[in-house]
Design an enzyme around this catalytic site. Sequence first.
Site, PDB file in Angstrom:
ATOM      1  N   HIS B 263       0.837  -1.199   0.000  1.00  0.00           N
ATOM      2  CA  HIS B 263       0.000   0.000   0.000  1.00  0.00           C
ATOM      3  C   HIS B 263       0.880   1.260   0.000  1.00  0.00           C
ATOM      4  O   HIS B 263       0.737   2.138  -0.854  1.00  0.00           O
ATOM      5  CB  HIS B 263      -0.901  -0.033   1.255  1.00  0.00           C
ATOM      6  CG  HIS B 263      -1.838   1.125   1.367  1.00  0.00           C
ATOM      7  ND1 HIS B 263      -3.153   1.067   0.957  1.00  0.00           N
ATOM      8  CD2 HIS B 263      -1.659   2.380   1.825  1.00  0.00           C
ATOM      9  CE1 HIS B 263      -3.740   2.234   1.173  1.00  0.00           C
ATOM     10  NE2 HIS B 263      -2.846   3.050   1.700  1.00  0.00           N
ATOM     11  N   GLU B 264       1.815   1.317   0.937  1.00  0.00           N
ATOM     12  CA  GLU B 264       2.665   2.514   1.037  1.00  0.00           C
ATOM     13  C   GLU B 264       3.583   2.639  -0.183  1.00  0.00           C
ATOM     14  O   GLU B 264       3.952   3.748  -0.575  1.00  0.00           O
ATOM     15  CB  GLU B 264       3.477   2.486   2.331  1.00  0.00           C
ATOM     16  CG  GLU B 264       2.656   2.365   3.626  1.00  0.00           C
ATOM     17  CD  GLU B 264       1.543   3.393   3.754  1.00  0.00           C
ATOM     18  OE1 GLU B 264       1.637   4.464   3.134  1.00  0.00           O
ATOM     19  OE2 GLU B 264       0.551   3.097   4.466  1.00  0.00           O
ATOM     20  N   HIS B 267       1.776   4.687  -2.716  1.00  0.00           N
ATOM     21  CA  HIS B 267       1.939   6.112  -2.399  1.00  0.00           C
ATOM     22  C   HIS B 267       3.353   6.566  -2.766  1.00  0.00           C
ATOM     23  O   HIS B 267       3.557   7.631  -3.337  1.00  0.00           O
ATOM     24  CB  HIS B 267       1.729   6.348  -0.894  1.00  0.00           C
ATOM     25  CG  HIS B 267       0.296   6.280  -0.450  1.00  0.00           C
ATOM     26  ND1 HIS B 267      -0.707   7.007  -1.040  1.00  0.00           N
ATOM     27  CD2 HIS B 267      -0.291   5.586   0.567  1.00  0.00           C
ATOM     28  CE1 HIS B 267      -1.867   6.771  -0.412  1.00  0.00           C
ATOM     29  NE2 HIS B 267      -1.644   5.904   0.558  1.00  0.00           N
ATOM     30  N   GLU B 293      -4.729   7.790  -2.967  1.00  0.00           N
ATOM     31  CA  GLU B 293      -5.226   6.502  -2.484  1.00  0.00           C
ATOM     32  C   GLU B 293      -5.416   5.526  -3.656  1.00  0.00           C
ATOM     33  O   GLU B 293      -5.272   4.317  -3.494  1.00  0.00           O
ATOM     34  CB  GLU B 293      -6.551   6.729  -1.737  1.00  0.00           C
ATOM     35  CG  GLU B 293      -6.900   5.675  -0.722  1.00  0.00           C
ATOM     36  CD  GLU B 293      -5.934   5.618   0.448  1.00  0.00           C
ATOM     37  OE1 GLU B 293      -5.848   4.565   1.083  1.00  0.00           O
ATOM     38  OE2 GLU B 293      -5.237   6.642   0.715  1.00  0.00           O
TER      39      GLU B 293
END
Lengths: 496, 496
Positions: B263-264, B267, B293
């Site tokens: 997830h990170e 980003h 997101e």
Amino acid sequence: MTHPAYDELAATWKRLHHFGHLQALASWDRSALMPVNGNAARANAMAEMDGLLHGIRTDPVLAGNLDRAERELLDDMQRANVREIRRDWNSANALPAELVQAQSLAGARCEHAWRTQRPANDWAGFLANFREVLSLARRQARYLADRSGLDPYDALMDNYEPGMTARTLDILFGDLERWLPGLVRRVRAKQAAESTMVPVGPYSRAAQYAIGVETMKLLGFDFSAGRLDESAHPFCGGVPEDTRLTTRYREDDFVGSLWGVMHETGHGRYEQNLPRDWLGQPVAWARSAGIHESQSLSFEMQIGLNRSFIGLLAPRMAAHFGAQPAFEADNLHRWLTRVQPSYIRVEADELTYPLHVILRYRIERDLIEGRAEAEDIPALWDAAMASMLDIDTHGNFNNGCMQDVHWGSGLFGYFPSYTLGAMYAAQWFAAIRRETPDLDTRMAAGDLAPAFNWLHENIWRQGSRWTTSELVTRATGEPLNAVHYRRHLEARYLGS
Amino acid sequence: MTHPAYDELAATWKRLHHFGHLQALASWDRSALMPVNGNAARANAMAEMDGLLHGIRTDPVLAGNLDRAERELLDDMQRANVREIRRDWNSANALPAELVQAQSLAGARCEHAWRTQRPANDWAGFLANFREVLSLARRQARYLADRSGLDPYDALMDNYEPGMTARTLDILFGDLERWLPGLVRRVRAKQAAESTMVPVGPYSRAAQYAIGVETMKLLGFDFSAGRLDESAHPFCGGVPEDTRLTTRYREDDFVGSLWGVMHETGHGRYEQNLPRDWLGQPVAWARSAGIHESQSLSFEMQIGLNRSFIGLLAPRMAAHFGAQPAFEADNLHRWLTRVQPSYIRVEADELTYPLHVILRYRIERDLIEGRAEAEDIPALWDAAMASMLDIDTHGNFNNGCMQDVHWGSGLFGYFPSYTLGAMYAAQWFAAIRRETPDLDTRMAAGDLAPAFNWLHENIWRQGSRWTTSELVTRATGEPLNAVHYRRHLEARYLGS
């Protein structure tokens, strides 16, 4: 008592403290964590902050505020604070901006080229850049001398060791120079007859980190307000409220990392114990480079090489690295205090280190005061190394006059602080032993409180309340001198 | 073309970028590394910097410069930059200082008390603080609405998702709400008949870190301009030039850390690939919270839960954690895509997560627009959880309406971004599949380039050049809609 000018000054320096916190963190991170390609953005950010900090320190309104604050009714701490604010203000306002910028550029260029010139033994290449660096440093020294009334070299040294003069140094270092080379010879003759077991590695990085943290705790470092990390060159960074030490690891040697940790822990405890109520004000800053070094050397040398303390470390080494005969405490102590003249200052033992410093002091002073030129350095270096350490550096620039980063990057007047620190530390421990005659017995039992309490009371919590010479006299009852240092070295290395 | 007003604006925002670098680093460090007692000094330093940044953004000279720059002859990127500078300026100048300060204090007080009130299930205690927070947020919304001409809730949302309105959200979320609860029921019925092996731990922290780094490399993260560290709450921080991800480890579960890392990484790659030539200018900032997101969810969900990608991870899990039958790829995929309605948003699966968001959106909009009061929250919450997820939260404030930090700290209008991100991500991958019909085959062979190239070209390197709706339409040929999201979920969870 109202003191509006003082209050404004204090508010300004509090603001500088807040911004300085961010700059200190960014600087620590750059050396300890930053990925390689983060450098350009970091440099831009820090340059912007440098500009802001300089702008605050050179705001024209400060000159009048300082004059007024010096005439206001202030208590002792506030007066000391104004004195230190004046020092900081002087140092920010003393130099024309074009000189500061020229020095920054010339130093960066010379230092950058030095990184490859040094391994290539390229003195001629270094000299081409260094002439400009020296010429600018001489201009800097003249500006500072004009403003302060000091001699040019003293004016440079005043940035690091306020109040120290070449006149005093000549007495202190002249003293050392008379007995230290002879002491080195006597110690070497004595040690030649000793047999010493050398510990055998490898020592894992994880085990070195673990014994490092354990030793920092033993030495009282507050991990709730600090950290231990890794960097290419060990240092103590961060801020008093969050003090960040680094060390480096080699799997074939644990002494470099562990004694490096002890050294930085000395710096760190000084920072962690500066006067809390005044944090942010210059009166709460560490007193000087030499006093700071006296703390790191108190931990690394006075405590770290003390036979009683080595007795505390020995079982920990066996626990972390596995038992081996060389970890017997007496053997460790013999091994760790071996004396061997060598080329490189940062690798020198406790006994020969000051000779490296004296050599540099004499040369850099001659350079600044115009008695020597850049091209004279190798000859001066070779002669001093031969006479003081009996080492031939002729043509060996790499391991000779090109070994340090200081001069190439424009840093003159700092070297004396290393040996002043060692002398201060010996003087502190002489005072500590007068107050606690059974210091070694207590240390052997794991009780380090007498040393820490004395340092806390006499050095750490004093910050910059006193001038350096006042601090020394209040703490030890006498001005700085080489007597205690000589006694310490003779006791440790000759057992006399 | 000369454009002096534009140039001055650009210089100011470059300066903000430099100072913002230091603030971002300090913020990352606070969450990832800072020792506990460093907090007060850090808070003071960051508050000082907040004041400086706000002072620069509200300098009266900017208003005129903005007006003039908007009339200067600029190229497309410069015009887009001025548009984004205007947004940033508006947001800094829209609110009276007393309101900003009151919100900061009330939010900090409510959030701080919430940390203990939540585990104590103390809704009444929370309510006492929260009323003030809500009242201030309503004032904030009115100020923003007056300046922008938007409705109050839209004006708040505009801070995170510029251009998005409740009118559009009602269409998008209304669509979801019609088919998603039914889909959840069908999927659960299907999954009830499946048998799945559950991997067995423990999984060492070192092994989880190692597979995390390896997966980040597989996902294209640039470690020469970023790091992976640990923190209590995973996040992506730092700056585009030095992007710092964190995750957290539990020895009994590796999914939380590893999918958190993915997830990170989404980003992080967005930040690392924003337009380099414009870094520091608002036109080079990430477009919106929802688009950000969409990148993290592209990595965590679109790629991370894709059967082909799980086929790449399965042997790596066996290598790092030791082989076990549950690490067979089809089994892993079944296990990782299990659907189970639950209380907590941040622990929800891909299918039920949007229902948590829609629930919050409806309640917070009613709160801001005055159709609901603070004391109505539990009843609204219980009713929505029962109807959408068939879960009873009556009296269970801890795992119900008190679970999120957002409202207590004054953050309204952010929740929709989570589900907008999931919808955007599905729309990106529909476009990627049109361009690369054999995407899954190539992914199974370890070739992730088609997805990364598309995201780089269409999202990352566009920064804030276009409005969000322009960006979406240029990238996918249609405005944001729920069709692709529905197809994605049905394909993944029903195999249809």
